[in-house]
Enzyme design. Structure first.
Site, short mmCIF file in Angstrom:
data_model
loop_
_atom_site.label_atom_id
_atom_site.label_comp_id
_atom_site.label_asym_id
_atom_site.label_seq_id
_atom_site.Cartn_x
_atom_site.Cartn_y
_atom_site.Cartn_z
CE LYS A 117 114.57 22.36 -5.41
NZ LYS A 117 115.85 23.06 -5.35
CE LYS A 200 110.99 22.82 -13.40
NZ LYS A 200 111.52 23.68 -12.32
CE LYS A 203 119.33 21.68 -11.71
NZ LYS A 203 120.06 22.91 -11.87
#
Ligand code: TYM
Length: 337
Positions: A117, A200, A203
């Site tokens: 991230k 994966k 969203k």
């Protein structure tokens, strides 16, 4: 661990856009654990985790209520489970601070989610994003939770939770915190993108075709499954035959999880068939299972006062468990109360 009440805790970030991955990897399993009746069940919207990256305030409010509606529409009963919003129970952040002082920088730097991230721009990431897993440990341990159902991607964070509990217990010569068990079980602990079987379902994927959203219409769901990436081979007789076919394996796993079957049973049922036959069956199943949830979510979202009332009551119940655990923690640490 026998001294601890069997208790489940898990959380989902209200950062918008619930996917089929969240539903199968988390929510559906939360409902199963609630209904099994073997554990107390506590489920949380982790808004303090969400703000570790920028959230527009109006969106955060809407997404928190939408997530609450999603939990209830999926089958979480606010009478059977404690359902609440993290920031309404201050004890999470308070224990989180203590754990910031227990966790080591080296442990946190090894977290793959932090590395992913923060990326190359880690100097510019928030301090909260770095400390995220210590707050997650606090979420779990402020209830002395013994079991935490999550998808595969949270495994490392749960290992860190165990390390924090062990270090605290060791540092203060106590066995106050349980060594929590991750529960990563079933066919759908890692639902993959419909466009790329190596990624994966998320969203944050730029392609909306890569995922099924909990708010998708029946037509959207059917279209996304029809267009999902596959290969030209028919389905094999056994699961071993899918070892090098990640997209096909993913669709089988999704079917199995939606229908409460094992992947082996699904392969046996469709053995020798082409995707031209399997995909419509999967689309029908997905629409049958998901459409009622999105319909119910939309209905619940029309009465926000009721959602807020449910969350407030959940927070009051959560605090009853959390407050004495925080007090005892402060006492163990040597804080004058
Ligand atoms: P979050 O909000 O990213 O995801 C919520 C849950 O959904 C699961 N999940 C998936 N499972 C299978 N396949 C997928 N494609 C998929 N995508 C998401 C996640 O594994 C997770 O279980 N850090 C957590 C939130 C959290 C938490 C906690 C969880 C905060 N405190 C304490 C458990 C206990 C997170 O970001 O989840």
């Amino acid at each position: 661990m026998s001294d601890f009440t069997p208790r489940v805790f898990s959380g989902i970030q209200p950062s918008g856009g619930l996917t089929l991955g969240n539903y199968l990897g988390a929510m559906k399993r939360f409902v199963d654990m609630q209904n099994a009746g073997t554990h107390e069940t506590i489920y949380c919207m982790v808004d303090q985790h969400a703000i570790t990256v920028w959230q527009n305030p109006e969106d955060l409010r809407k997404n928190t209520r939408e997530l609450a509606a999603g939990f209830i529409a999926s089958g979480i009963d606010p009478e059977k489970s404690i359902l609440f919003n993290q920031s309404q129970v201050a004890e999470h952040a308070q224990l989180g601070w203590v754990f910031n002082c227990v966790a080591r920088m080296g442990w946190m730097k090894r977290m793959t989610q932090w590395k992913d991230k923060a990326g190359k721009n880690s100097e510019n990431a928030s301090l909260g994003l770095f400390g995220y897993p210590a707050l997650m440990a606090a979420d779990i341990l402020i209830y002395h939770a013994t079991h935490v159902p999550v998808g595969e991607d949270q495994k490392q964070h749960l290992e860190l939770t165990r390390d924090i509990a062990m270090k605290f217990n060791n540092d203060f010569g106590t066995d106050f915190f349980p060594i929590t068990e991750p529960v990563i079980e079933g066919a759908a602990t890692r639902v993959m993108s419909l466009r790329d079987g190596s990624k994966k379902m998320s969203k944050s994927d730029p392609s909306d075709m890569s995922r099924i959203n909990l708010t998708d219409t029946a037509d959207d769901i059917a279209k996304k499954i029809r267009k999902a990436k596959t290969d030209p081979e028919p389905l094999p007789d056994t699961l071993d035959g899918l070892a090098d076919r990640p997209e096909a394996r993913n669709l089988i796993n999704i079917y199995a999880a939606l229908n409460d079957q094992s992947p082996d049973a699904v392969v046996a049922e469709f053995a020798g068939q082409q995707f031209g036959a399997f995909k419509p069956a999967l689309a029908d199943l997905a629409v049958a299972k998901m459409s009622p949830i999105s319909g119910e979510m939309a209905r619940l979202m029309q009465d926000q006062a009721e959602i807020d009332r449910i969350l407030k009551r959940g927070a009051d119940r959560a605090r009853e468990i959390a407050a004495p655990i925080l007090e005892k923690t402060y006492d163990l640490v040597g804080m004058v109360r």
